[in-house]
Design a protein around this motif. Structure first.
Motif, PDB file in Angstrom:
ATOM      1  N   SER A   1     -15.470  -7.684   5.904  1.00 46.90           N
ATOM      2  CA  SER A   1     -15.991  -6.319   5.761  1.00 46.90           C
ATOM      3  C   SER A   1     -17.319  -6.164   6.487  1.00 46.90           C
ATOM      4  O   SER A   1     -17.604  -5.108   7.066  1.00 46.90           O
ATOM      5  CB  SER A   1     -16.139  -5.947   4.283  1.00 46.90           C
TER       6      SER A   1
ATOM      7  N   GLU B   1       2.163   1.397   6.956  1.00 41.84           N
ATOM      8  CA  GLU B   1       1.065   2.059   7.657  1.00 41.84           C
ATOM      9  C   GLU B   1       1.360   2.078   9.155  1.00 41.84           C
ATOM     10  O   GLU B   1       1.917   1.119   9.707  1.00 41.84           O
ATOM     11  CB  GLU B   1      -0.266   1.353   7.397  1.00 41.84           C
TER      12      GLU B   1
ATOM     13  N   THR C   1      -7.627  10.116   4.703  1.00 35.54           N
ATOM     14  CA  THR C   1      -8.255   8.827   4.393  1.00 35.54           C
ATOM     15  C   THR C   1      -8.238   8.532   2.899  1.00 35.54           C
ATOM     16  O   THR C   1      -7.913   7.415   2.472  1.00 35.54           O
ATOM     17  CB  THR C   1      -9.709   8.804   4.905  1.00 35.54           C
ATOM     18  N   GLU C   2      -8.566   9.516   2.079  1.00 38.20           N
ATOM     19  CA  GLU C   2      -8.635   9.299   0.628  1.00 38.20           C
ATOM     20  C   GLU C   2      -7.273   8.877   0.075  1.00 38.20           C
ATOM     21  O   GLU C   2      -7.177   7.934  -0.716  1.00 38.20           O
ATOM     22  CB  GLU C   2      -9.109  10.566  -0.073  1.00 38.20           C
TER      23      GLU C   2
ATOM     24  N   ARG D   1      -4.745   7.500   1.703  1.00 43.05           N
ATOM     25  CA  ARG D   1      -4.393   6.166   2.196  1.00 43.05           C
ATOM     26  C   ARG D   1      -5.135   5.090   1.426  1.00 43.05           C
ATOM     27  O   ARG D   1      -4.579   4.040   1.094  1.00 43.05           O
ATOM     28  CB  ARG D   1      -4.717   6.038   3.688  1.00 43.05           C
ATOM     29  N   ASN D   2      -6.412   5.352   1.137  1.00 42.43           N
ATOM     30  CA  ASN D   2      -7.198   4.365   0.399  1.00 42.43           C
ATOM     31  C   ASN D   2      -6.637   4.122  -0.994  1.00 42.43           C
ATOM     32  O   ASN D   2      -6.589   2.984  -1.463  1.00 42.43           O
ATOM     33  CB  ASN D   2      -8.661   4.812   0.307  1.00 42.43           C
TER      34      ASN D   2
ATOM     35  N   TRP E   1      -3.420   1.941  -0.593  1.00 43.45           N
ATOM     36  CA  TRP E   1      -3.645   0.534  -0.256  1.00 43.45           C
ATOM     37  C   TRP E   1      -4.488  -0.194  -1.295  1.00 43.45           C
ATOM     38  O   TRP E   1      -4.347  -1.407  -1.477  1.00 43.45           O
ATOM     39  CB  TRP E   1      -4.240   0.407   1.144  1.00 43.45           C
ATOM     40  N   GLU E   2      -5.337   0.522  -1.997  1.00 44.10           N
ATOM     41  CA  GLU E   2      -6.065  -0.121  -3.098  1.00 44.10           C
ATOM     42  C   GLU E   2      -5.094  -0.559  -4.187  1.00 44.10           C
ATOM     43  O   GLU E   2      -5.249  -1.622  -4.785  1.00 44.10           O
ATOM     44  CB  GLU E   2      -7.117   0.836  -3.671  1.00 44.10           C
TER      45      GLU E   2
ATOM     46  N   HIS F   1      -3.559  -3.743  -2.751  1.00 44.38           N
ATOM     47  CA  HIS F   1      -4.504  -4.855  -2.679  1.00 44.38           C
ATOM     48  C   HIS F   1      -4.967  -5.321  -4.059  1.00 44.38           C
ATOM     49  O   HIS F   1      -5.338  -6.486  -4.231  1.00 44.38           O
ATOM     50  CB  HIS F   1      -5.724  -4.469  -1.838  1.00 44.38           C
TER      51      HIS F   1
END
Length: 466
Positions: A118, A278, A311-312, A314-315, A318-319, A322
């Motif tokens: 990161s 994705e 973006t929100e 997708r996050n 994927w969160e 993950h």
């Protein structure tokens, strides 16, 4: 600590100063375990170098004393790689954490080993670039190279070995070498990058890495697709790949895992075998890829597909993927997570996942299956009671079963977690006579067996005294 090791401590303090040599039990305990279920063992001391030359001198002192050296990033490994079962010096690279050079025109970056994924991507964003390997954990790049890490994006961009252009390595005799160059390809010499990446600290300590990076795509879209069966989901992925759709990520999550995702993340996703996908590209190309992908998954019985282009959204998606491991951990307090992985040819993946699921259920274990289905790699997340010998034994049976299944189908005992100590016992079975070549390389580069001993291969079997 023996007299020799007491002398070593004094010499290390002369080299580094008191502040960068620690015998503190808490500090040692932090370096005596990783994220795995393997038993901890404290190092004799922990050192914090700042330069390659200091690492070289540390290794030379260790060589003189015959004490082991264990490189340490953040301890996020999953097979006991950094646990010092022979004691010794743990070299913590947290102070070697500088992004040294960004060569944007060459799509390369030069970093120290303690830089995290990161941290690097934050710096690269200024140049419109990103580093592709995403193992989930915010691991150090030195550790990621040591274990040949991969993760969710490997289907498009490749694994850690594919990104390494050059390494600076301190060998067991204290010498410092470079394994590559800045050139995009070379037909010169032996491929040392490939040899050292994945060696898990058994051949040397990485003190600098030159890595390949990529331009940030104009647009990104994500999707979540539910299927009636695992077979249907895997077959859809094969068709997507055959169609040449440049998919960046494609992850399979089984039904028990989706249930944990919903509980942990507060989502209401269907509890069905699910693909998380994705796509990276430009606007026109992305629309075409998404449309083609939607047609393909529906042909394979997809029950529902939802796209996220913001973006929100997708996050959030994927969160959820993950955080799957943490979902299991928080859902089963008092139990310890055991994660294992294998990799098979994609054509064998559906059968391997079925076999694994049946084995988990037959043995009465708590666990879920997730996989990087674009490259045939899948994981089993088990929550086990380490105080219950019967349950621990069943977990070992499961590990044996899925590894045997993978090896019988020309797969591998580990796709990305690495060998460490957990998968060491399968090395001869997987590699056959090639294991002798590996031991010969280890003996040539580290004849005293001081570099992370007891990991990857059983050095003793080559007649070493160590």
């Amino acid at each position: 600590m023996t007299a020799d090791r007491k002398t070593l401590e004094e010499k290390l303090k002369e080299l580094l100063g008191d502040g960068r040599v620690s015998l503190n039990e808490t500090v040692r305990a932090l370096h005596g375990r990783d994220e795995s279920y393997h038993a901890e063992r404290l190092p004799d001391l922990v050192v914090f170098p700042e330069t390659a030359q200091e690492v070289s001198e540390i290794v030379l002192l260790a060589k003189e004393t015959g004490i082991p050296v264990i490189p340490f990033g953040l301890g996020s490994s999953l097979e006991g790689h950094v646990i010092p079962y022979s004691g010794g010096i743990t070299i913590d690279f947290s102070l070697m954490n500088q992004v040294l050079e960004v060569r944007e025109s060459d799509f390369l970056v030069r970093v120290q080993p303690g830089v995290t994924r990161s941290q690097l991507n934050k710096e690269l964003k200024k140049y419109g670039l990103f580093f592709s390997v995403d193992p989930g954990a915010d691991a150090t790049l030195g550790g990621m190279a040591a274990t040949n890490a991969s993760g969710t994006t490997s289907v498009k961009y490749g694994v850690m070995r594919d990104q390494v252009r050059d390494l600076e390595v301190v060998l067991a005799d204290g010498s410092i070498i470079h394994t590559g160059s800045l050139a995009a390809k070379s037909a010169s010499g032996l491929h040392l990058n490939g040899l050292f990446v994945g060696s898990e600290g058994t051949l040397g300590c990485f003190t600098e890495l030159t890595l390949r990076v990529y331009g940030i795509s104009e647009e990104t879209a994500a999707a979540r697709a539910s299927f009636p069966t695992v077979d249907a989901a895997v077959e859809a992925v094969v068709s997507i790949l055959q169609a040449g759709i440049p998919i960046a990520r494609v992850e399979l999550v089984d039904e028990p895992s989706m249930e944990q995702v919903n509980r942990h993340s507060g989502t209401g996703y269907p509890v069905r075998p699910t693909l998380f996908l994705e796509f990276h590209g430009n606007s026109a190309g992305l629309r075409q890829d998404i449309g083609f992908c939607e047609e393909i998954v529906k042909e394979h019985g997809c029950e529902r597909i939802d796209f996220e282009t913001e973006t929100e959204g997708r996050n959030v998606l994927w969160e959820a993927r993950h955080n799957l491991a943490y979902a299991f951990i928080h859902g089963h307090p008092g139990r310890k997570m055991m994660v294992t992985d294998v990799c098979v040819p994609i054509s064998e993946l559906a059968g391997a996942v079925h076999h694994a699921r049946e084995a988990v259920d037959r043995l009465g274990l708590i666990g879920g299956i997730t996989g990087h289905v674009g490259d045939g790699n899948f994981h089993i997340i088990l929550m086990i009671d380490l105080n219950n010998p019967e349950e621990v034994g069943k977990a070992d049976q499961l590990n044996e079963a899925i590894v045997s299944y993978a090896l019988d189908r020309s797969g591998t005992c580990t796709g990305e977690h690495g060998v460490g100590i957990g998968k060491q016992k399968y090395q001869e079975q997987e590699h056959g006579p090639a294991i002798h070549a590996m031991r010969a390389i280890k003996q040539a580069l580290d004849p005293e067996n001081i570099m992370n001993p007891g990991k990857v291969i059983d050095f003793k079997q080559e007649g070493s005294e160590k």
